[in-house]
Scaffold this motif. Structure first.
Motif, PDB file in Angstrom:
ATOM      1  N   VAL A  69      -8.959  16.649  -5.065  1.00 18.66           N
ATOM      2  CA  VAL A  69     -10.167  15.869  -4.815  1.00 18.66           C
ATOM      3  C   VAL A  69      -9.820  14.394  -4.708  1.00 18.66           C
ATOM      4  CG1 VAL A  69     -11.724  17.523  -5.893  1.00 18.66           C
ATOM      5  CG2 VAL A  69     -10.717  15.697  -7.261  1.00 18.66           C
ATOM      6  N   LEU A  70     -10.677  13.646  -4.082  1.00 21.84           N
ATOM      7  CA  LEU A  70     -10.431  12.234  -3.808  1.00 21.84           C
ATOM      8  C   LEU A  70     -10.055  11.440  -5.053  1.00 21.84           C
ATOM      9  CD1 LEU A  70     -10.374  10.057  -1.661  1.00 21.84           C
ATOM     10  CD2 LEU A  70     -12.815   9.725  -2.007  1.00 21.84           C
TER      11      LEU A  70
ATOM     12  N   MET B 140       0.860  -1.172   0.000  1.00 21.57           N
ATOM     13  CA  MET B 140       0.000   0.000   0.000  1.00 21.57           C
ATOM     14  C   MET B 140       0.909   1.238   0.000  1.00 21.57           C
ATOM     15  SD  MET B 140      -3.091   0.919   2.653  1.00 21.57           S
ATOM     16  CE  MET B 140      -4.383  -0.021   1.900  1.00 21.57           C
ATOM     17  N   ASN B 141       0.618   2.195  -0.880  1.00 23.55           N
ATOM     18  CA  ASN B 141       1.427   3.402  -0.918  1.00 23.55           C
ATOM     19  C   ASN B 141       0.723   4.548  -0.175  1.00 23.55           C
ATOM     20  OD1 ASN B 141      -0.351   4.825  -2.704  1.00 23.55           O
ATOM     21  ND2 ASN B 141       0.559   3.767  -4.443  1.00 23.55           N
ATOM     22  N   VAL B 142       1.389   5.687  -0.084  1.00 23.93           N
ATOM     23  CA  VAL B 142       0.875   6.821   0.693  1.00 23.93           C
ATOM     24  C   VAL B 142      -0.462   7.316   0.148  1.00 23.93           C
ATOM     25  CG1 VAL B 142       1.331   9.204   1.366  1.00 23.93           C
ATOM     26  CG2 VAL B 142       3.162   7.536   1.457  1.00 23.93           C
ATOM     27  N   ILE B 143      -0.588   7.409  -1.159  1.00 29.59           N
ATOM     28  CA  ILE B 143      -1.837   7.901  -1.747  1.00 29.59           C
ATOM     29  C   ILE B 143      -2.990   6.955  -1.424  1.00 29.59           C
ATOM     30  CG2 ILE B 143      -3.021   8.411  -3.916  1.00 29.59           C
ATOM     31  CD1 ILE B 143      -0.354   9.533  -4.931  1.00 29.59           C
ATOM     32  N   GLU B 144      -2.746   5.657  -1.432  1.00 28.66           N
ATOM     33  CA  GLU B 144      -3.785   4.685  -1.068  1.00 28.66           C
ATOM     34  C   GLU B 144      -4.174   4.818   0.403  1.00 28.66           C
ATOM     35  OE1 GLU B 144      -2.639   1.142  -4.214  1.00 28.66           O
ATOM     36  OE2 GLU B 144      -1.656   1.187  -2.258  1.00 28.66           O
ATOM     37  N   VAL B 145      -3.199   5.015   1.271  1.00 33.39           N
ATOM     38  CA  VAL B 145      -3.472   5.177   2.704  1.00 33.39           C
ATOM     39  C   VAL B 145      -4.302   6.436   2.942  1.00 33.39           C
ATOM     40  CG1 VAL B 145      -2.425   5.612   4.961  1.00 33.39           C
ATOM     41  CG2 VAL B 145      -1.423   3.909   3.441  1.00 33.39           C
ATOM     42  N   VAL B 146      -3.906   7.532   2.310  1.00 32.85           N
ATOM     43  CA  VAL B 146      -4.639   8.795   2.474  1.00 32.85           C
ATOM     44  C   VAL B 146      -6.048   8.668   1.909  1.00 32.85           C
ATOM     45  CG1 VAL B 146      -4.715  11.227   1.797  1.00 32.85           C
ATOM     46  CG2 VAL B 146      -2.556  10.208   2.537  1.00 32.85           C
ATOM     47  N   SER B 147      -6.183   8.055   0.750  1.00 38.04           N
ATOM     48  CA  SER B 147      -7.514   7.859   0.146  1.00 38.04           C
ATOM     49  C   SER B 147      -8.417   7.053   1.062  1.00 38.04           C
ATOM     50  CB  SER B 147      -7.396   7.137  -1.193  1.00 38.04           C
ATOM     51  OG  SER B 147      -6.735   7.919  -2.127  1.00 38.04           O
ATOM     52  N   GLU B 148      -7.889   5.972   1.611  1.00 35.48           N
ATOM     53  CA  GLU B 148      -8.672   5.133   2.519  1.00 35.48           C
ATOM     54  C   GLU B 148      -9.117   5.923   3.745  1.00 35.48           C
ATOM     55  OE1 GLU B 148      -7.510   1.458   5.309  1.00 35.48           O
ATOM     56  OE2 GLU B 148      -7.228   1.075   3.165  1.00 35.48           O
ATOM     57  N   TYR B 149      -8.223   6.712   4.304  1.00 35.28           N
ATOM     58  CA  TYR B 149      -8.559   7.528   5.470  1.00 35.28           C
ATOM     59  C   TYR B 149      -9.658   8.532   5.130  1.00 35.28           C
ATOM     60  CZ  TYR B 149      -8.274  10.929   9.201  1.00 35.28           C
ATOM     61  OH  TYR B 149      -8.595  11.776  10.231  1.00 35.28           O
ATOM     62  N   LEU B 150      -9.517   9.210   3.984  1.00 37.41           N
ATOM     63  CA  LEU B 150     -10.518  10.210   3.593  1.00 37.41           C
ATOM     64  C   LEU B 150     -11.900   9.575   3.452  1.00 37.41           C
ATOM     65  CD1 LEU B 150      -8.497  12.244   0.935  1.00 37.41           C
ATOM     66  CD2 LEU B 150      -9.096  12.970   3.254  1.00 37.41           C
ATOM     67  N   VAL B 151     -11.974   8.453   2.758  1.00 35.84           N
ATOM     68  CA  VAL B 151     -13.259   7.770   2.558  1.00 35.84           C
ATOM     69  C   VAL B 151     -13.832   7.322   3.892  1.00 35.84           C
ATOM     70  CG1 VAL B 151     -14.329   5.699   1.585  1.00 35.84           C
ATOM     71  CG2 VAL B 151     -12.743   7.048   0.204  1.00 35.84           C
ATOM     72  N   LYS B 152     -13.007   6.711   4.712  1.00 37.32           N
ATOM     73  CA  LYS B 152     -13.450   6.184   6.000  1.00 37.32           C
ATOM     74  C   LYS B 152     -14.012   7.279   6.909  1.00 37.32           C
ATOM     75  CE  LYS B 152     -11.482   2.765   8.739  1.00 37.32           C
ATOM     76  NZ  LYS B 152     -10.327   2.153   9.420  1.00 37.32           N
ATOM     77  N   ASN B 153     -13.495   8.505   6.763  1.00 40.13           N
ATOM     78  CA  ASN B 153     -13.894   9.600   7.629  1.00 40.13           C
ATOM     79  C   ASN B 153     -14.826  10.611   6.961  1.00 40.13           C
ATOM     80  OD1 ASN B 153     -12.351   9.273  10.315  1.00 40.13           O
ATOM     81  ND2 ASN B 153     -10.881   8.733   8.729  1.00 40.13           N
TER      82      ASN B 153
END
Length: 42
Positions: free
Chosen positions: A29-30, A1-14
């Motif tokens: 944007v997402l 998992m790369n940084v962009i995937e981690v950030v994307s997951e966090y944004l969606v989750k929250n």
């Protein structure tokens, strides 16, 4: 998992749909995080 995937997951989750830095009028944007190729620490 790369940084962009981690950030994307966090944004969606929250319930967020973008990253924003109002101090320098910059935002991503997402569906298009880091269009310049990287995510800044700011």
């Amino acid at each position: 998992m790369n940084v962009i995937e981690v950030v994307s997951e966090y944004l969606v989750k929250n319930g967020f749909d973008a990253l924003l830095n109002a101090d320098i009028e910059c935002g991503c944007v997402l569906g298009d995080l880091a269009p310049c190729g990287e995510i800044s620490e700011e």
